[in-house]
Scaffold this motif. Structure first.
Motif, PDB file in Angstrom:
ATOM      1  N   VAL A   1      35.263  14.118  23.244  1.00  0.00           N
ATOM      2  CA  VAL A   1      35.304  14.098  24.708  1.00  0.00           C
ATOM      3  C   VAL A   1      34.513  12.913  25.245  1.00  0.00           C
ATOM      4  N   LEU A   2      33.340  12.642  24.676  1.00  0.00           N
ATOM      5  CA  LEU A   2      32.554  11.475  25.090  1.00  0.00           C
ATOM      6  C   LEU A   2      33.344  10.190  24.878  1.00  0.00           C
ATOM      7  N   PHE A   3      34.004  10.096  23.724  1.00  0.00           N
ATOM      8  CA  PHE A   3      34.820   8.921  23.432  1.00  0.00           C
ATOM      9  C   PHE A   3      35.942   8.770  24.456  1.00  0.00           C
ATOM     10  N   LEU A   4      36.608   9.866  24.798  1.00  0.00           N
ATOM     11  CA  LEU A   4      37.714   9.804  25.758  1.00  0.00           C
ATOM     12  C   LEU A   4      37.229   9.437  27.158  1.00  0.00           C
ATOM     13  N   ILE A   5      36.033   9.892  27.522  1.00  0.00           N
ATOM     14  CA  ILE A   5      35.470   9.485  28.815  1.00  0.00           C
ATOM     15  C   ILE A   5      35.330   7.970  28.854  1.00  0.00           C
ATOM     16  N   GLY A   6      34.817   7.403  27.755  1.00  0.00           N
ATOM     17  CA  GLY A   6      34.668   5.945  27.709  1.00  0.00           C
ATOM     18  C   GLY A   6      35.992   5.222  27.763  1.00  0.00           C
ATOM     19  N   VAL A   7      36.987   5.715  27.043  1.00  0.00           N
ATOM     20  CA  VAL A   7      38.314   5.084  27.053  1.00  0.00           C
ATOM     21  C   VAL A   7      38.936   5.165  28.446  1.00  0.00           C
ATOM     22  N   ASN A   8      38.869   6.337  29.053  1.00  0.00           N
ATOM     23  CA  ASN A   8      39.432   6.492  30.389  1.00  0.00           C
ATOM     24  C   ASN A   8      38.695   5.628  31.404  1.00  0.00           C
ATOM     25  N   TYR A   9      37.382   5.493  31.236  1.00  0.00           N
ATOM     26  CA  TYR A   9      36.636   4.603  32.132  1.00  0.00           C
ATOM     27  C   TYR A   9      37.122   3.161  31.995  1.00  0.00           C
ATOM     28  N   LEU A  10      37.310   2.699  30.762  1.00  0.00           N
ATOM     29  CA  LEU A  10      37.789   1.328  30.567  1.00  0.00           C
ATOM     30  C   LEU A  10      39.121   1.108  31.273  1.00  0.00           C
ATOM     31  N   ALA A  11      40.054   2.038  31.086  1.00  0.00           N
ATOM     32  CA  ALA A  11      41.367   1.894  31.725  1.00  0.00           C
ATOM     33  C   ALA A  11      41.237   1.894  33.240  1.00  0.00           C
ATOM     34  N   ALA A  12      40.369   2.772  33.768  1.00  0.00           N
ATOM     35  CA  ALA A  12      40.254   2.913  35.216  1.00  0.00           C
ATOM     36  C   ALA A  12      39.434   1.794  35.854  1.00  0.00           C
ATOM     37  N   ALA A  13      38.483   1.209  35.112  1.00  0.00           N
ATOM     38  CA  ALA A  13      37.619   0.173  35.687  1.00  0.00           C
ATOM     39  C   ALA A  13      38.428  -1.029  36.142  1.00  0.00           C
ATOM     40  N   GLY A  14      39.373  -1.466  35.319  1.00  0.00           N
ATOM     41  CA  GLY A  14      40.226  -2.585  35.722  1.00  0.00           C
ATOM     42  C   GLY A  14      41.233  -2.179  36.777  1.00  0.00           C
ATOM     43  N   LEU A  15      41.774  -0.955  36.640  1.00  0.00           N
ATOM     44  CA  LEU A  15      42.736  -0.481  37.636  1.00  0.00           C
ATOM     45  C   LEU A  15      42.080  -0.359  39.008  1.00  0.00           C
ATOM     46  N   ASN A  16      40.784  -0.087  39.034  1.00  0.00           N
ATOM     47  CA  ASN A  16      40.052  -0.007  40.300  1.00  0.00           C
ATOM     48  C   ASN A  16      40.030  -1.354  41.023  1.00  0.00           C
TER      49      ASN A  16
END
Length: 618
Positions: A32-47
């Motif tokens: 879950v911690l790993f997925l939070i980081g992956v989702n953050y990476l995807a969302a940071a640029g999309l933001n």
């Protein structure tokens, strides 16, 4: 001081999250911690694309797939080093970001979202149906994971790697968005025409936002693939695009928003995974909640809460806090000698069907003078200014500015040549501070490029300091320094007019176009505007203004041009124009029996304009 506080916060956050793998070996928690980081990476640029540049995308699952399959094919099929394949995944995603941006940005709003959906659907179909390359639902096995010391990363190390990547992404995007690039993105989001008019290439910044969002999404896809050592077409669904967009909208437009959204929604996703129907319903409900009930997202709601419970330093930033920048010297060095022809039009013509707002106009604007453009409503004055500034292309005719043709040039390039303007209807960047509005006007004069800003190099900091100093000087010149940190949209109307003027002056114009600068001002503000315009002229800036306040026109003009139905009917010094029979007839009408004598009606009821010639319009 704020930089040190932020750095300490990052160190504390990294230490806290980095310690979690040391205190637990629970595979589910680490995943879950790993997925939070992956989702953050995807969302940071999309933001950057959605939150800052204002471009809605529902096709980023396709860019996620590009990164995922690039890493899979390069390692499983070609035997590449997994770290090189990871970098290549980001590069390939960037290429596809450009590919999707170029056609997508020819449309806006819902149409743009539909184009991005189309891209996502095409990618999904390609990876599903092209079995020989992508293996469809069967998938690609044997993907090489990232390694450390020659050994594949274990569950703890994956958390640390994604933590390091997330912190790097956060720092770089924060550096980028707190400078000229962030201001440009927000200007494009707020008012594209105004952004172009102060030297920002709207198209360039939209493409750049797409590329940034594509790179981080590609990295996210590569991480998932290399951690699982497997990828198939089931990973690439429209729901994934919705999930990424939901993280951004729920988190809010802030560098911290994607993190908040990723934490909350990843945990919620893990909790609801056993009930797919409830999961999808929850996504839809949260999306509606984010769009309507919490438009600024979770980060915006928390910021508003903090503002209520703690004191903020709201003192104005005065000019004494930064050295005076050479704004006046820049403007004066660019000015031509007084009396030279700065702008010339010949045979300028514009038609909208049967309506001809600009009809074979020949005008000359001499440097160092204040030229006024007057005429009844519907005479074509604003259309002429739009043509001169490049917003509206002429149907035919020529325009030479500083000896060069500007017909067909983009608006931002015309601005970069020294032509600034304000608008009849205010086009401020209302959600930005006053000083940031002025800094957007300096955009073209901040020479440091993308990489120094992204990496937070000293060159970017030096240019930002210079821009702050120059902006404060302009605000001081216009008496706005005490409002420097206020939101532009929160000021009274008269001050907003002056902020727009300050932004136009920041472009360092040699010719300044003012479209009804006194509209909506009270008598005192109008009198102050007269002095401001005189001060601008004394700097060597040539002015062409549209105005209905005839007392203002007569007080400051060196030359007056009168339009009626798109044609020039008179020009000259103010007193001569004021007594011209054709001008009087245009404003007040003529008696039917004496049209040739241009005798004005005794009552102004026949006037097409809002005022009679010589009247004060307040």
């Amino acid at each position: 001081m704020s930089q040190y506080k932020h750095l300490l916060g990052i160190i504390a956050f990294a230490a806290l999250v980095g310690l979690i793998p040391l205190v637990t070996d629970n595979g589910f928690y680490l995943k879950v911690l790993f997925l939070i980081g992956v989702n953050y990476l995807a969302a940071a640029g999309l933001n950057v694309l959605v939150g800052y540049a204002g471009q809605k995308s529902l096709g980023h699952a396709g860019l996620f797939a590009v990164g995922a399959y690039t890493a899979a094919l390069l390692t499983a099929k070609l035997g590449w080093n997994p770290w090189l394949a990871f970098v290549a995944a980001g590069v390939m995603a960037a290429v596809f970001g450009v590919v999707i941006a170029l056609p997508a940005l020819r449309v806006k709003g819902p149409a743009l979202a539909m184009v991005t959906i189309g891209f996502g659907v095409v990618v999904e179909k390609v990876v599903s149906e092209w079995q020989d390359v992508f293996a469809g639902q069967q998938g690609i096995y044997g993907v090489l994971p990232l390694t450390f010391g020659g050994e594949p990363l274990d569950a703890r190390q994956w958390v640390w790697v994604v933590l390091a990547l997330g912190i790097a992404a956060h720092l770089m995007l924060r550096f980028l968005l707190r400078g000229k690039y962030g201001r440009a993105f927000m200007a494009v989001n707020t008012a594209e025409v105004a952004a172009e008019s102060v030297g920002v290439s709207v198209y360039k910044y939209k493409v750049l936002a797409f590329v940034i969002s594509a790179v981080t999404c590609g990295f996210a896809g590569a991480l998932i693939t290399q951690q699982n050592q497997y990828i198939n077409s089931d990973f690439i669904t429209f729901n994934l695009s919705v999930f990424f967009l939901l993280i951004v909208l729920f988190g809010g437009r802030s560098v911290y928003g994607p993190l908040l959204g990723a934490v909350v929604l990843t945990l919620l996703d893990a909790f609801l995974a056993r009930w797919p129907g409830v999961q999808h319903f929850t996504y839809g409900a949260l999306l509606l909640f984010a769009l309507y009930a919490m438009p600024n997202g979770l980060s915006g709601a928390l910021s508003a809460l903090f503002r209520r419970v703690r004191w903020y330093d709201r003192r104005a930033v005065g000019p004494e806090r930064a050295p005076i920048a050479p704004w006046r010297s820049h403007v004066q060095s660019d000015a031509l000698a007084s009396g030279e022809v700065l702008l010339r039009t010949q045979g300028l013509y514009k038609a909208y069907g049967g309506v001809v707002p600009t009809n074979n106009l020949d005008i000359e604007i001499q440097s160092g003078h204040v030229h006024s453009l007057i005429g009844p409503n519907g005479a074509g004055k604003t259309t002429l200014l739009n043509i001169l500034s490049g917003i509206v292309p002429p149907s035919k005719g020529s325009i030479e500015f500083r000896g060069k043709s500007i017909v067909g040039r983009p608006v931002y390039r015309i601005c970069n040549m020294g032509l600034g303007r304000t608008f009849q209807n205010l086009k401020l960047f209302a959600d930005m501070s006053v000083i940031d509005n002025v800094k957007v006007g300096l955009h073209q004069h901040i020479r440091t490029g993308f990489w120094p800003y992204l990496l937070g190099l000293p060159a970017a900091s030096r240019d930002e300091a210079k821009a702050t100093a120059e902006s404060l000087e302009i605000l001081q010149f216009l008496g706005l320094q005490e409002h420097a940190r206020a939101l532009a949209g929160s000021l009274p109307y008269g001050l907003q007019r002056r902020v727009e003027l300050a932004r136009a002056l920041a472009t360092r114009p040699t010719l300044l176009l003012l479209d009804e600068p006194a509209a909506g001002l009270n008598p005192q503000e109008t009198a102050e505007l007269v002095e401001v315009i005189r001060s601008i002229r004394d700097l060597g800036i040539t002015i062409l203004l549209i105005e209905h306040h005839m007392d203002l026109v007569m007080a400051i003009s060196d030359h007056v041009i009168v339009l009626d139905y798109g044609e020039k009917i008179a020009e000259g010094v103010p007193l001569a124009v004021q007594s011209n029979p054709r001008v009087i007839a245009a404003y007040l009408g003529t008696d039917d029996d004496d049209e040739g004598d241009a005798v004005p009606h005794p009552a102004p009821a026949a006037s097409r304009g809002p005022v009679g010639l010589g009247e004060s319009h307040v």
